[in-house]
Design an enzyme around this catalytic site. Structure first.
Site, mmCIF file in Angstrom:
data_model
loop_
_atom_site.group_PDB
_atom_site.id
_atom_site.type_symbol
_atom_site.label_atom_id
_atom_site.label_comp_id
_atom_site.label_asym_id
_atom_site.label_seq_id
_atom_site.Cartn_x
_atom_site.Cartn_y
_atom_site.Cartn_z
ATOM 1 N N ASP A 30 34.364 32.731 32.048
ATOM 2 C CA ASP A 30 34.626 30.787 32.013
ATOM 3 C C ASP A 30 34.793 30.431 33.172
ATOM 4 O O ASP A 30 34.967 30.320 34.282
ATOM 5 C CB ASP A 30 36.075 31.161 31.330
ATOM 6 C CG ASP A 30 37.041 31.538 32.035
ATOM 7 O OD1 ASP A 30 38.024 31.344 32.486
ATOM 8 O OD2 ASP A 30 36.682 33.142 33.218
ATOM 9 N N HIS B 130 39.438 39.268 41.300
ATOM 10 C CA HIS B 130 39.513 38.771 39.931
ATOM 11 C C HIS B 130 38.073 39.540 39.328
ATOM 12 O O HIS B 130 38.101 41.224 39.041
ATOM 13 C CB HIS B 130 39.815 38.448 39.639
ATOM 14 C CG HIS B 130 41.249 37.676 39.598
ATOM 15 N ND1 HIS B 130 42.550 38.493 39.801
ATOM 16 C CD2 HIS B 130 41.954 36.159 39.819
ATOM 17 C CE1 HIS B 130 43.656 37.917 40.021
ATOM 18 N NE2 HIS B 130 43.198 36.303 41.136
HETATM 19 O O1 RIB Z 1 44.041 35.691 36.536
HETATM 20 C C1 RIB Z 1 43.064 35.747 36.664
HETATM 21 C C2 RIB Z 1 41.897 35.260 35.583
HETATM 22 O O2 RIB Z 1 41.672 33.983 35.129
HETATM 23 C C3 RIB Z 1 40.191 35.517 36.542
HETATM 24 O O3 RIB Z 1 39.543 35.853 34.765
HETATM 25 C C4 RIB Z 1 39.918 33.724 36.591
HETATM 26 O O4 RIB Z 1 38.542 33.510 36.286
HETATM 27 C C5 RIB Z 1 40.417 33.009 35.802
HETATM 28 O O5 RIB Z 1 39.617 33.008 34.190
HETATM 29 CA CA CA Z 2 37.657 34.701 34.309
#
Ligand code: RIB
Ligand code: CA
Length: 343
Positions: A22, A258
């Site tokens: 995303d 992340h």
């Molecule tokens: O909580 C972090 C996640 O949520 C990551 O994948 C960030 O891109 C959002 O999608």
């Molecule tokens: Ca993400």
């Protein structure tokens, strides 16, 4: 069961990956890491709603691969959660356009693959049985829909390595829930109970990897390329959010990488410690989106849903963050970018 020779061959060849994403700034970092790393062969990018609308996610995936010169199929996926109303995207984290408000963009040249993301996943799994690894880093609706389209999918997919959830680390959208799982808890519970080999790369480890903004300045200065220029711009916006939220992140004008850790888990598993256990997802109420892990040795529970009908997953608990950061930097600094086309 793969033979030793097949396992050996599989371990030396690049891992065929479908990236379910995303984008989203950390998604963009992870995309470029995957494109740069020799151990990963990205065979498709499937988009979902989450950090942005699914339409914007698709535009961004096409744009990021146009900038980097990689002609990888991109499909458009689910636009909302499996069984509840959608929420507005967190523009305060990733910008209105999901890439830190890039402003001036090059004219879009790439077209998406007309299939849905779920259909693309099923088609590729059937065409390459046992070879495809799914790396989802957003809400899990595409994987849930793919499971409905092809109930045998868990036997056709090599493994799932997802960014999402949390075991011990507090959540980031509630005390117990991480954003990707919280955004579509019903889809997530279907994914965690599907029976494919599954590794969860959650906040327990992603909150250990702080990437300083200066690192992206160095990468951009090194390549002097539209792709790394765009990434640096996007990260500047994203890092502002995290730097204002957490003092220890602000100290290095940094951010959490992340999604990057899902790919680092794939290519450098030795950097992580893990725990195996059954994982279920709370689908509603105050605990919506919690990844509940059964962390004790197998025992009988009166509560249904914790027996053999819930497969055992692997959760990452710690990571060697300095080594992961160095791997990320060295990989992005490598000669992975074709010369920028004159536009
Ligand atoms: O909580 C972090 C996640 O949520 C990551 O994948 C960030 O891109 C959002 O999608
Ligand atoms: Ca993400």
């Amino acid at each position: 069961m793969t033979s030793a020779s097949t396992q050996n061959r599989q371990s030396t060849q690049p891992r065929k990956v479908i990236y379910d994403t995303d984008p989203g700034v950390d998604d963009a970092m992870a995309l470029y890491f995957a494109l740069a790393h020799p151990g990963i062969e990205l065979v498709g990018i499937t988009t979902t709603f989450g950090n942005v609308t699914v339409e914007q996610a698709t535009v961004n995936a096409l744009y990021l691969t146009q900038l980097s010169g990689h002609d990888i199929p991109v499909t458009c996926g689910v636009a909302k959660p499996w069984a509840m109303p959608g929420k507005p995207p967190p523009t305060f984290i990733h910008g209105d356009d999901g890439l830190g408000n890039l402003g001036q963009r090059q004219p879009a040249k790439r077209q998406r693959d007309p299939r849905s993301s779920a259909q693309f996943i099923v088609d590729m799994a059937r065409a390459h049985p046992g070879e495809i690894t799914l790396v989802p880093v957003g809400p899990l609706g595409n994987l849930a829909l793919a499971l409905k389209l092809e109930p045998e999918l868990p036997k056709l997919i090599r493994e799932v390595v997802l960014m999402g959830g949390t075991v011990i680390e507090p959540g980031n959208v509630s005390p117990v829930a991480e954003a990707n799982i919280w955004n579509d808890p019903h889809a997530a519970d279907l994914v965690f109970t599907a029976g494919w080999p599954l590794t969860m790369v959650g906040l327990d480890v992603t909150h250990q990897l702080i990437l300083p903004g200066a690192l992206f300045d160095d990468i951009a200065a090194h390549h002097r390329h539209p792709a790394t220029d765009a990434l640096r711009h996007a990260v500047a916006f994203y890092a502002d959010f995290y730097s204002n939220l957490y003092a220890h992140v602000g100290a290095v004008r940094g951010c959490y990488g992340h999604d990057v850790l899902a790919f680092i888990r794939l290519v450098a598993p030795e950097l992580f410690t893990t725990l195996n256990g059954r994982i279920r997802v709370t689908t509603d109420g105050i605990g919506q989106g919690q990844t509940m892990m059964h962390r004790r040795g197998d025992m009988f529970f009166v509560q249904p849903g914790w027996g053999d009908d819930c497969p055992v997953s692997t959760a990452c608990l710690t990571v060697d963050a300095e080594a992961a950061k160095a791997l990320f930097l060295n990989t992005l600094m490598s000669p992975w970018l074709p010369a920028a086309p004159k536009h």
